[in-house]
Design an enzyme around this catalytic site. Structure first.
Site, PDB file in Angstrom:
ATOM      1  N   GLU A  61      11.943 -48.670 -39.044  1.00 14.49           N
ATOM      2  CA  GLU A  61      11.392 -47.981 -40.218  1.00 14.49           C
ATOM      3  C   GLU A  61      11.848 -48.590 -41.555  1.00 14.49           C
ATOM      4  O   GLU A  61      13.020 -48.937 -41.718  1.00 14.49           O
ATOM      5  CB  GLU A  61      11.832 -46.520 -40.165  1.00 14.49           C
ATOM      6  CG  GLU A  61      11.172 -45.639 -41.213  1.00 14.49           C
ATOM      7  CD  GLU A  61      11.088 -44.201 -40.728  1.00 14.49           C
ATOM      8  OE1 GLU A  61      10.169 -43.898 -39.944  1.00 14.49           O
ATOM      9  OE2 GLU A  61      11.944 -43.403 -41.115  1.00 14.49           O
ATOM     10  N   LYS A 115      12.667 -47.348 -44.906  1.00 14.02           N
ATOM     11  CA  LYS A 115      13.042 -46.018 -45.408  1.00 14.02           C
ATOM     12  C   LYS A 115      14.038 -46.179 -46.547  1.00 14.02           C
ATOM     13  O   LYS A 115      15.159 -46.636 -46.343  1.00 14.02           O
ATOM     14  CB  LYS A 115      13.667 -45.237 -44.231  1.00 14.02           C
ATOM     15  CG  LYS A 115      14.106 -43.824 -44.549  1.00 14.02           C
ATOM     16  CD  LYS A 115      14.647 -43.140 -43.285  1.00 14.02           C
ATOM     17  CE  LYS A 115      14.941 -41.677 -43.507  1.00 14.02           C
ATOM     18  NZ  LYS A 115      15.488 -41.024 -42.283  1.00 14.02           N
ATOM     19  N   LYS A 168       3.882 -43.640 -41.994  1.00 13.45           N
ATOM     20  CA  LYS A 168       4.745 -42.483 -41.752  1.00 13.45           C
ATOM     21  C   LYS A 168       4.653 -41.576 -42.970  1.00 13.45           C
ATOM     22  O   LYS A 168       5.183 -41.882 -44.039  1.00 13.45           O
ATOM     23  CB  LYS A 168       6.176 -42.961 -41.526  1.00 13.45           C
ATOM     24  CG  LYS A 168       7.126 -41.892 -41.052  1.00 13.45           C
ATOM     25  CD  LYS A 168       7.367 -42.066 -39.572  1.00 13.45           C
ATOM     26  CE  LYS A 168       8.270 -41.030 -38.963  1.00 13.45           C
ATOM     27  NZ  LYS A 168       9.525 -40.837 -39.659  1.00 13.45           N
ATOM     28  N   GLU A 228       4.493 -35.813 -33.225  1.00 13.12           N
ATOM     29  CA  GLU A 228       5.932 -35.499 -33.286  1.00 13.12           C
ATOM     30  C   GLU A 228       6.201 -34.036 -32.964  1.00 13.12           C
ATOM     31  O   GLU A 228       5.563 -33.137 -33.515  1.00 13.12           O
ATOM     32  CB  GLU A 228       6.437 -35.837 -34.676  1.00 13.12           C
ATOM     33  CG  GLU A 228       7.911 -35.501 -34.859  1.00 13.12           C
ATOM     34  CD  GLU A 228       8.419 -35.920 -36.218  1.00 13.12           C
ATOM     35  OE1 GLU A 228       8.254 -37.100 -36.588  1.00 13.12           O
ATOM     36  OE2 GLU A 228       8.988 -35.061 -36.911  1.00 13.12           O
ATOM     37  N   ASN A 278      11.504 -35.496 -32.337  1.00 14.68           N
ATOM     38  CA  ASN A 278      12.392 -35.772 -33.469  1.00 14.68           C
ATOM     39  C   ASN A 278      13.627 -34.888 -33.312  1.00 14.68           C
ATOM     40  O   ASN A 278      13.517 -33.655 -33.303  1.00 14.68           O
ATOM     41  CB  ASN A 278      11.691 -35.499 -34.810  1.00 14.68           C
ATOM     42  CG  ASN A 278      12.417 -36.180 -35.964  1.00 14.68           C
ATOM     43  OD1 ASN A 278      13.597 -36.513 -35.845  1.00 14.68           O
ATOM     44  ND2 ASN A 278      11.720 -36.378 -37.064  1.00 14.68           N
ATOM     45  N   GLU A 317      13.163 -39.914 -31.713  1.00 16.90           N
ATOM     46  CA  GLU A 317      13.149 -40.190 -33.151  1.00 16.90           C
ATOM     47  C   GLU A 317      14.410 -39.659 -33.822  1.00 16.90           C
ATOM     48  O   GLU A 317      14.822 -38.521 -33.578  1.00 16.90           O
ATOM     49  CB  GLU A 317      11.952 -39.481 -33.815  1.00 16.90           C
ATOM     50  CG  GLU A 317      10.593 -39.889 -33.309  1.00 16.90           C
ATOM     51  CD  GLU A 317       9.510 -39.070 -34.021  1.00 16.90           C
ATOM     52  OE1 GLU A 317       8.641 -38.529 -33.325  1.00 16.90           O
ATOM     53  OE2 GLU A 317       9.559 -38.951 -35.267  1.00 16.90           O
ATOM     54  N   SER A 318      14.988 -40.482 -34.678  1.00 15.65           N
ATOM     55  CA  SER A 318      16.089 -40.122 -35.590  1.00 15.65           C
ATOM     56  C   SER A 318      17.468 -40.099 -34.924  1.00 15.65           C
ATOM     57  O   SER A 318      17.594 -40.013 -33.692  1.00 15.65           O
ATOM     58  CB  SER A 318      15.868 -38.744 -36.236  1.00 15.65           C
ATOM     59  OG  SER A 318      14.630 -38.652 -36.871  1.00 15.65           O
TER      60      SER A 318
HETATM   61  O1  LIG Z   1      15.140 -38.246 -42.872  1.00 21.27           O
HETATM   62  C1  LIG Z   1      15.077 -37.104 -43.370  1.00 21.27           C
HETATM   63  O2  LIG Z   1      16.004 -36.608 -44.029  1.00 21.27           O
HETATM   64  C2  LIG Z   1      13.853 -36.256 -43.217  1.00 21.27           C
HETATM   65  C3  LIG Z   1      13.824 -35.005 -43.779  1.00 21.27           C
HETATM   66  C4  LIG Z   1      12.699 -34.220 -43.669  1.00 21.27           C
HETATM   67  C5  LIG Z   1      11.594 -34.666 -43.012  1.00 21.27           C
HETATM   68  C6  LIG Z   1      11.605 -35.929 -42.428  1.00 21.27           C
HETATM   69  C7  LIG Z   1      12.719 -36.717 -42.520  1.00 21.27           C
HETATM   70  N1  LIG Z   1      12.754 -37.969 -41.984  1.00 21.27           N
HETATM   71  C8  LIG Z   1      11.678 -38.574 -41.309  1.00 21.27           C
HETATM   72  C9  LIG Z   1      12.112 -39.086 -40.007  1.00 21.27           C
HETATM   73  O3  LIG Z   1      11.762 -38.487 -39.033  1.00 21.27           O
HETATM   74  C10 LIG Z   1      13.011 -40.269 -39.978  1.00 21.27           C
HETATM   75  O4  LIG Z   1      12.764 -41.077 -41.083  1.00 21.27           O
HETATM   76  C11 LIG Z   1      12.939 -41.153 -38.764  1.00 21.27           C
HETATM   77  O5  LIG Z   1      12.851 -40.464 -37.583  1.00 21.27           O
HETATM   78  C12 LIG Z   1      14.180 -42.065 -38.737  1.00 21.27           C
HETATM   79  O6  LIG Z   1      15.341 -41.268 -38.785  1.00 21.27           O
HETATM   80  P1  LIG Z   1      16.790 -41.926 -38.950  1.00 21.27           P
HETATM   81  O7  LIG Z   1      16.905 -43.051 -37.976  1.00 21.27           O
HETATM   82  O8  LIG Z   1      17.762 -40.820 -38.639  1.00 21.27           O
HETATM   83  O9  LIG Z   1      16.880 -42.406 -40.353  1.00 21.27           O
END
Ligand SMILES: O=C(O)c1ccccc1NCC(=O)[C@H](O)[C@H](O)COP(=O)(O)O
Length: 275
Positions: free
Chosen positions: A59, A61, A121, A170, A191, A221-222
């Site tokens: 991503e 970001k 996204k 998601e 997620n 995810e995340s």
């Molecule tokens: O990342 C956030 O804080 C967030 C808050 C509210 C809605 C969506 C959010 N993020 C989008 C995502 O799902 C993430 O960017 C993506 O899954 C990657 O997550 P990470 O690897 O933990 O940065």
């Protein structure tokens, strides 16, 4: 009480109304139709075959509601090209402006820089955004089940497929997975970040992985901090992992993606040997 997700969507709708005034729907639809065919993200993520290799969705970001500013990213195209060189299967580009500092210009730049599928996204709530994603070269869009009622989710998923694209659908709960499954979603993400509270709990994937539709690509995810988290998700059956923060904050994205691929492959080999 309004959740974080509710607040984000209020802003998304306001920005959307501005864009619709600038570029009418008919124009965006024509631009989407004029694009070369979308790349097959489902195939790129290993759809239709047993999981033998972990795919990375990398991503772009800059900022997030949970962490604030994450990375400068002056050249999203260069970052995406590095992700591709490291072996990423899909590039995710956050285009939401207010909370993530993303833009359609980022999507354009990344589209021109890589030969692999690109995910727009964003918080998709309207058909206009799907046409807009295609018009800017995206191959898949994000549909967050918690943000959509069944009729809207179905309509957006159908439109996505009509445009030759895929959707990352998601989820965060059993009920949301069941809603995605009934609609025949082909790429289903869990997620582990709760978008209503922003809590990150990797064990959510452990709890829900077995409920994901067997025929869909399963995406975790995340919450990835390093290769051990990639191995954790892959060991639980993820076919792909979406990573943002751990990539944009690392000094060497090529090596980082390579490390993640290696950790995923080893965990999958272990999982296969155990079965
Ligand atoms: O990342 C956030 O804080 C967030 C808050 C509210 C809605 C969506 C959010 N993020 C989008 C995502 O799902 C993430 O960017 C993506 O899954 C990657 O997550 P990470 O690897 O933990 O940065």
């Amino acid at each position: 009480m309004a959740t974080v997700l509710d607040d984000i969507i209020v802003g998304v709708r306001e920005d959307l109304a501005d864009r619709v005034r600038l570029v009418p729907a008919a124009e965006v639809e024509a631009a989407a139709a004029a694009r070369p065919a979308a790349l097959d993200a489902w195939a790129a993520l290993g759809g239709g075959a047993p999981v033998r290799d972990l795919r990375i969705i990398a991503e772009v970001k800059r900022k997030s509601p949970s962490k604030g500013a994450l990375a400068e990213i002056s050249d999203p195209a260069a970052l995406a090209a590095q992700y591709e060189r490291g072996g990423a299967s899909v590039i995710s580009v956050l285009t939401e402006r207010r909370r993530f500092n993303g833009s359609l210009a980022d999507l354009d730049a990344v589209r021109d820089a890589v030969g692999i599928p690109v995910l727009r996204k964003d918080f998709t709530v309207d058909e206009y955004q799907v046409h807009e994603a295609r018009a800017h070269g995206a191959d898949l869009v994000l549909l967050i089940v918690a943000a959509l009622d069944d009729a809207r989710l179905r309509g957006l998923l159908e439109l996505t497929h009509e445009l030759g694209m895929n959707a990352l659908v998601e989820t965060h709960t059993e009920e949301e997975i069941d809603r995605a499954a009934v609609l025949g979603a082909r790429i289903v993400g869990v997620n582990v970040r709760n978008l209503k509270t922003l809590d990150v709990d990797r064990s959510v994937f452990a709890r829900l992985a077995d409920r994901l539709p067997a025929e869909a690509v399963a995406v975790a995810e995340s919450g990835v901090r390093g290769p051990e988290d990639i191995a954790y998700y892959a060991g639980l059956g993820a076919g792909a992992v979406l990573v943002g923060e751990a990539l944009v904050t690392h000094g060497d994205p090529v090596t980082r993606v390579e490390d993640f691929k290696r950790a995923g492959a080893a965990a999958i080999a272990g999982r296969l040997a155990a079965h």
